[in-house]
Design a protein around this motif. Structure first.
Motif, short mmCIF file in Angstrom:
data_model
loop_
_atom_site.label_atom_id
_atom_site.label_comp_id
_atom_site.label_asym_id
_atom_site.label_seq_id
_atom_site.Cartn_x
_atom_site.Cartn_y
_atom_site.Cartn_z
N GLU A 84 0.82 -1.20 0.00
CA GLU A 84 0.00 0.00 0.00
C GLU A 84 0.86 1.27 0.00
N LEU A 85 2.11 1.16 0.38
CA LEU A 85 2.98 2.34 0.41
C LEU A 85 3.29 2.78 -1.02
N PRO A 86 3.08 4.03 -1.34
CA PRO A 86 3.33 4.50 -2.71
C PRO A 86 4.82 4.68 -2.98
N SER A 87 5.13 4.96 -4.23
CA SER A 87 6.53 5.15 -4.62
C SER A 87 7.16 6.30 -3.85
N GLY A 88 8.43 6.13 -3.53
CA GLY A 88 9.17 7.20 -2.86
C GLY A 88 10.25 7.78 -3.75
N ILE A 89 10.23 7.44 -5.02
CA ILE A 89 11.28 7.87 -5.95
C ILE A 89 10.86 9.11 -6.71
N GLU A 90 11.69 10.14 -6.63
CA GLU A 90 11.45 11.37 -7.38
C GLU A 90 12.41 11.50 -8.56
N ARG A 91 13.59 10.91 -8.44
CA ARG A 91 14.56 10.96 -9.53
C ARG A 91 15.40 9.69 -9.50
N THR A 92 15.89 9.27 -10.64
CA THR A 92 16.71 8.07 -10.75
C THR A 92 18.07 8.44 -11.31
#
Length: 471
Positions: free
Chosen positions: A113-121
């Motif tokens: 249920e936890l959404p993505s925590g990535i803003e940049r790769t």
């Protein structure tokens, strides 16, 4: 604990090498610290520093006033250690890492249920990893170094303390150099091994930045006989899973940092034990202890008697840190296994390689053993994974992930000893909560207005606990 935390003790323990160049005391180097820089005992510190090809600007670093660790020296030392094998990342590697992390996030959406925590790769070189994580290391290590310096200084023999008084500023800078040299060496070695930004279990990268280190990913893949794309995606799943926790469990990052700092606050000196150890160490020296003899002082510093004993406060902090790191890693193992499923045929082999890496002392264990005396035990990781796996099997992934909503809900170290008992209690708690909700349906209880309060919370002036009985 390491025998010589942060490098306290002689840099060169070979008596023959220490004796080369004469045994006379250098007035400009009364404590023999020149040995730290490869000196043979003669010449001024400036002369010795000038002979170091890797640290040509070390004289400037001696003016460091930025804290207990000379981070300029740590960075310079680590980069010089990495220079020979440095490989910058290519545009192709940047694209491959971005695609792997994007796909990993899509797969994880289906199992948590936890959404993505990535803003940049990003794809990092080893030097990139070092540069980008140094601020996080500074926040972790500086409090430890400061406490160690204070403990070691307070434990010096009276004669040495009197000698150190007029030179306290010089000794402070020397301490920063000593710490900087050792931390730089440790981070340089770590940069050769880490495969992601979260490989040591801590959020070291800037917030929202997910990273893989392609050069180290290739080394990790060596001998596995698995396609490069599969290995990259497996590690991307682990990186993306870590970022979901650190981005959406707001207290987690601070709890980990606080546990390290709590260990630092627990450092103190048992004066009686130190005195007994000093007497034994100095009495065992041939010819007795002479504070004017730099070799005797270095021998004393290297004997281990000045190392602060581990306190109950430190043991509690380490237990808390170990448990929290195990819970993070266990959760990551479980959700990655669910997300990989049938999609990654080699997941079992890759997961086993990761377990063996940790069991044999991977980056996390080596780093924490050096910096805070923590040794991650694989048993704790297995127990933590058992908790998360059983929670999902019995109560669903949503109930499993809800435990991260508050630190008090997480399993304790004792709970990890009996994982299934903990999971069973969560089922009874859930049934109790459902019954409470049925009995209080329609009542205007604290928390029903959308705030973070819960029914029966004392924040409502004591009225909350009475409401269920009135219903």
């Amino acid at each position: 604990m390491s025998d010589l935390p942060f490098g306290f003790g002689p840099a060169d323990r070979d008596p023959q090498r220490r004796d080369e160049g004469g045994g006379g005391q250098d007035p400009a180097d009364p404590f023999g610290f020149g040995a730290l820089f490869g000196g043979a005992g003669g010449g001024s510190p400036e002369d010795l520093l000038g002979k170091m090809p890797l640290f040509a600007e070390l004289q400037k670093l001696m003016t460091w006033s930025g804290g207990p660790v000379n981070w300029d020296l740590a960075r310079q030392g680590a980069i010089s250690q990495l220079a020979a094998g440095h490989q910058p990342t290519s545009a192709a590697e940047q694209g491959q890492v971005a695609e792997a992390l994007r796909l990993a996030d899509l797969w994880l959406d289906q199992v948590t249920e936890l959404p993505s925590g990535i803003e940049r790769t990003v794809a990092w070189s080893r030097v990139d990893w070092l540069e980008q994580t140094l601020p996080a290391w500074g926040a972790l290590v500086d409090p430890l170094a400061e406490r160690v310096v204070a403990a070691m200084t307070s434990a010096l023999p009276a004669e040495a303390a009197q000698m150190a008084g007029p030179l306290s500023g010089v000794m402070g800078r020397m301490g920063g150099v000593m710490f900087g040299a050792q931390v730089g060496q440790a981070l340089g070695k770590l940069a050769d091994e880490v495969v992601t930004s979260t490989d040591v279990g801590l959020p070291l990268a800037p917030a929202g930045t997910a990273a893989l280190v392609p050069q180290n990913v290739d080394a990790f893949r060596a001998g596995l006989d698995r396609p490069a794309e599969e290995v990259r995606l497996f590690l991307a799943l682990r990186e993306a899973a870590h970022h979901r926790l650190f981005a959406h469990v707001p207290w987690l990052r601070q709890q980990l940092t606080d546990a390290v700092h709590a260990y630092a606050r627990g450092i103190h000196v048992d004066a009686d034990a130190i005195q007994r150890g000093l007497e034994d160490a100095m009495g065992g020296m041939e010819g007795g202890f002479d504070p004017q003899d730099p070799d005797k002082l270095q021998q004393l510093l290297g004997s281990g008697v000045l190392e602060p004993a581990e306190t109950p406060e430190q043991k509690a902090a380490l237990r808390r840190l170990e448990t929290l790191l195990a819970l993070v890693e266990g959760w990551v193992d479980v959700v990655v296994a669910e997300a990989a499923g049938e999609r990654l045929p080699g997941h079992g082999a890759l997961a086993e390689t990761m377990r063996r890496r940790r069991a044999s002392g991977g980056p996390a264990e080596q780093t924490f053993a050096t910096l805070v005396g923590l040794e991650l035990r694989p048993r704790r990781l297995r127990d933590a994974a058992a908790v998360w796996g059983a929670m999902a099997a019995q109560h669903g992934s949503e109930a499993r992930d809800r435990l991260w909503s508050h630190p008090d809900l997480l399993p304790s170290a004792d709970d990890l000893d009996e994982p299934l008992d903990f999971v069973g209690r969560q089922g009874r708690r859930s049934d109790s909560d459902d019954e409470f909700d049925r009995l209080t349906a329609g009542l205007d209880l604290p928390g029903d207005d959308g705030t973070t309060g819960t029914p029966g919370d004392d924040a409502a002036g004591g009225d909350g606990p009475e409401a269920p009985r009135e219903g």
